[in-house]
Design an enzyme around this catalytic site. Structure first.
Site, PDB file in Angstrom:
ATOM      1  N   SER A  91       0.828  -1.204   0.000  1.00  0.00           N
ATOM      2  CA  SER A  91       0.000   0.000   0.000  1.00  0.00           C
ATOM      3  C   SER A  91       0.864   1.256   0.000  1.00  0.00           C
ATOM      4  O   SER A  91       1.998   1.259   0.467  1.00  0.00           O
ATOM      5  CB  SER A  91      -0.908   0.025   1.228  1.00  0.00           C
ATOM      6  OG  SER A  91      -1.740  -1.112   1.257  1.00  0.00           O
TER       7      SER A  91
HETATM    8  N1  SAH Z   1      -0.973  -4.991   4.175  1.00  0.00           N
HETATM    9  C1  SAH Z   1      -0.268  -5.214   2.929  1.00  0.00           C
HETATM   10  C2  SAH Z   1      -1.134  -4.868   1.741  1.00  0.00           C
HETATM   11  C3  SAH Z   1      -1.120  -5.997   0.753  1.00  0.00           C
HETATM   12  S1  SAH Z   1      -2.304  -5.973  -0.543  1.00  0.00           S
HETATM   13  C4  SAH Z   1       1.069  -4.502   2.899  1.00  0.00           C
HETATM   14  O1  SAH Z   1       1.388  -3.763   3.850  1.00  0.00           O
HETATM   15  O2  SAH Z   1       1.833  -4.698   1.960  1.00  0.00           O
HETATM   16  C5  SAH Z   1      -3.582  -7.050   0.087  1.00  0.00           C
HETATM   17  C6  SAH Z   1      -3.194  -8.449   0.472  1.00  0.00           C
HETATM   18  O3  SAH Z   1      -4.381  -9.105   0.951  1.00  0.00           O
HETATM   19  C7  SAH Z   1      -2.688  -9.327  -0.672  1.00  0.00           C
HETATM   20  O4  SAH Z   1      -1.455  -9.887  -0.321  1.00  0.00           O
HETATM   21  C8  SAH Z   1      -3.767 -10.400  -0.834  1.00  0.00           C
HETATM   22  O5  SAH Z   1      -3.265 -11.659  -1.234  1.00  0.00           O
HETATM   23  C9  SAH Z   1      -4.340 -10.454   0.572  1.00  0.00           C
HETATM   24  N2  SAH Z   1      -5.699 -11.002   0.684  1.00  0.00           N
HETATM   25  C10 SAH Z   1      -6.751 -10.832  -0.141  1.00  0.00           C
HETATM   26  N3  SAH Z   1      -7.846 -11.493   0.307  1.00  0.00           N
HETATM   27  C11 SAH Z   1      -7.473 -12.087   1.480  1.00  0.00           C
HETATM   28  C12 SAH Z   1      -8.133 -12.926   2.434  1.00  0.00           C
HETATM   29  N4  SAH Z   1      -9.411 -13.318   2.273  1.00  0.00           N
HETATM   30  N5  SAH Z   1      -7.435 -13.348   3.504  1.00  0.00           N
HETATM   31  C13 SAH Z   1      -6.139 -12.998   3.679  1.00  0.00           C
HETATM   32  N6  SAH Z   1      -5.451 -12.224   2.818  1.00  0.00           N
HETATM   33  C14 SAH Z   1      -6.101 -11.773   1.727  1.00  0.00           C
END
Ligand code: SAH
Length: 201
Positions: A50
């Site tokens: 993000s």
């Molecule tokens: N918090 C992260 C943002 C990553 S983007 C950071 O600081 O980099 C969102 C992430 O959520 C992705 O890696 C995706 O695979 C994950 N994601 C999506 N749906 C999900 C779910 N149902 N349970 C766990 N993770 C999920």
């Protein structure tokens, strides 16, 4: 961090934590030069780290207190989870993609943050074994507020979640009241990768 201040981030604990964490460790080395610009970047598996403003914004809305027990959905690059760990909370983070979860085994700050724990699973299910949580933060675009995550919130607890509204998501802060009902505050619009059900890999 001045960019974040200008954009309205006022929580000094959030700003201090983000100042202390070198963001380039969370990106592919190809992005070293531009790691500190206020933008999102690709990690792997089509996912993103993000934008710093988004991380600061969500963390500020969460009203983090030291020793809070916090569940994050969407580990991704581990950047958001590291910010929480640096703030002194007990952090639990879940990732649904095995490839990304496996990378957490080589997390370079493992020794520094024994207060951060990684889980492979579906965020819609939460972590019933470790519930209840003071706070829950969702870092993917949710189609709805997952009922199981509300259940796993303490009474008086808060959830920060971007919920789909057309192509964007509205950032919501949900508060669970003593009687188990919830109230909701709506904030700005953001754009996240989707929160998907089930595990992958
Ligand atoms: N918090 C992260 C943002 C990553 S983007 C950071 O600081 O980099 C969102 C992430 O959520 C992705 O890696 C995706 O695979 C994950 N994601 C999506 N749906 C999900 C779910 N149902 N349970 C766990 N993770 C999920």
């Amino acid at each position: 961090m001045d960019t974040l201040r200008v954009k309205g981030i006022t929580d000094e604990a959030v700003l201090a934590a983000m100042t202390n964490i070198p963001r380039h460790f969370f990106l592919d080395s190809a992005f070293d030069e531009i790691a500190y610009e206020d933008r999102a970047f690709p990690i792997s598996e089509g996912q993103t780290i993000s934008q710093p403003y988004t991380v600061a914004y969500q963390t500020q809305l969460l009203q983090v207190k030291p020793f809070d027990k916090i569940l994050e959905i969407g580990t991704g690059s581990i950047y958001q989870a590291t910010v929480l760990a640096e703030m002194g909370v007990k952090a639990f983070t879940i990732e649904r993609q095995k490839v990304l979860f496996d990378k957490t085994k080589n997390y370079i700050f493992k020794a520094k943050y024994p207060n951060l724990k990684f889980f492979f699973g579906d965020g819609f299910e939460g972590l019933p074994t470790f519930a209840p949580f003071d706070k829950v933060i969702i870092t993917a675009a949710a189609p709805l507020v997952p009922p199981k995550l509300i259940e796993q919130l303490k009474s008086g607890g808060k959830m920060v979640i971007p919920v789909n509204e057309g192509v964007h998501q509205r950032m919501l802060r949900i508060t669970k009241k003593e009687d188990g009902s919830t109230s909701e505050e709506a904030f700005e619009n953001f754009s996240f990768v989707p929160m998907l059900a089930g595990k992958r890999g």
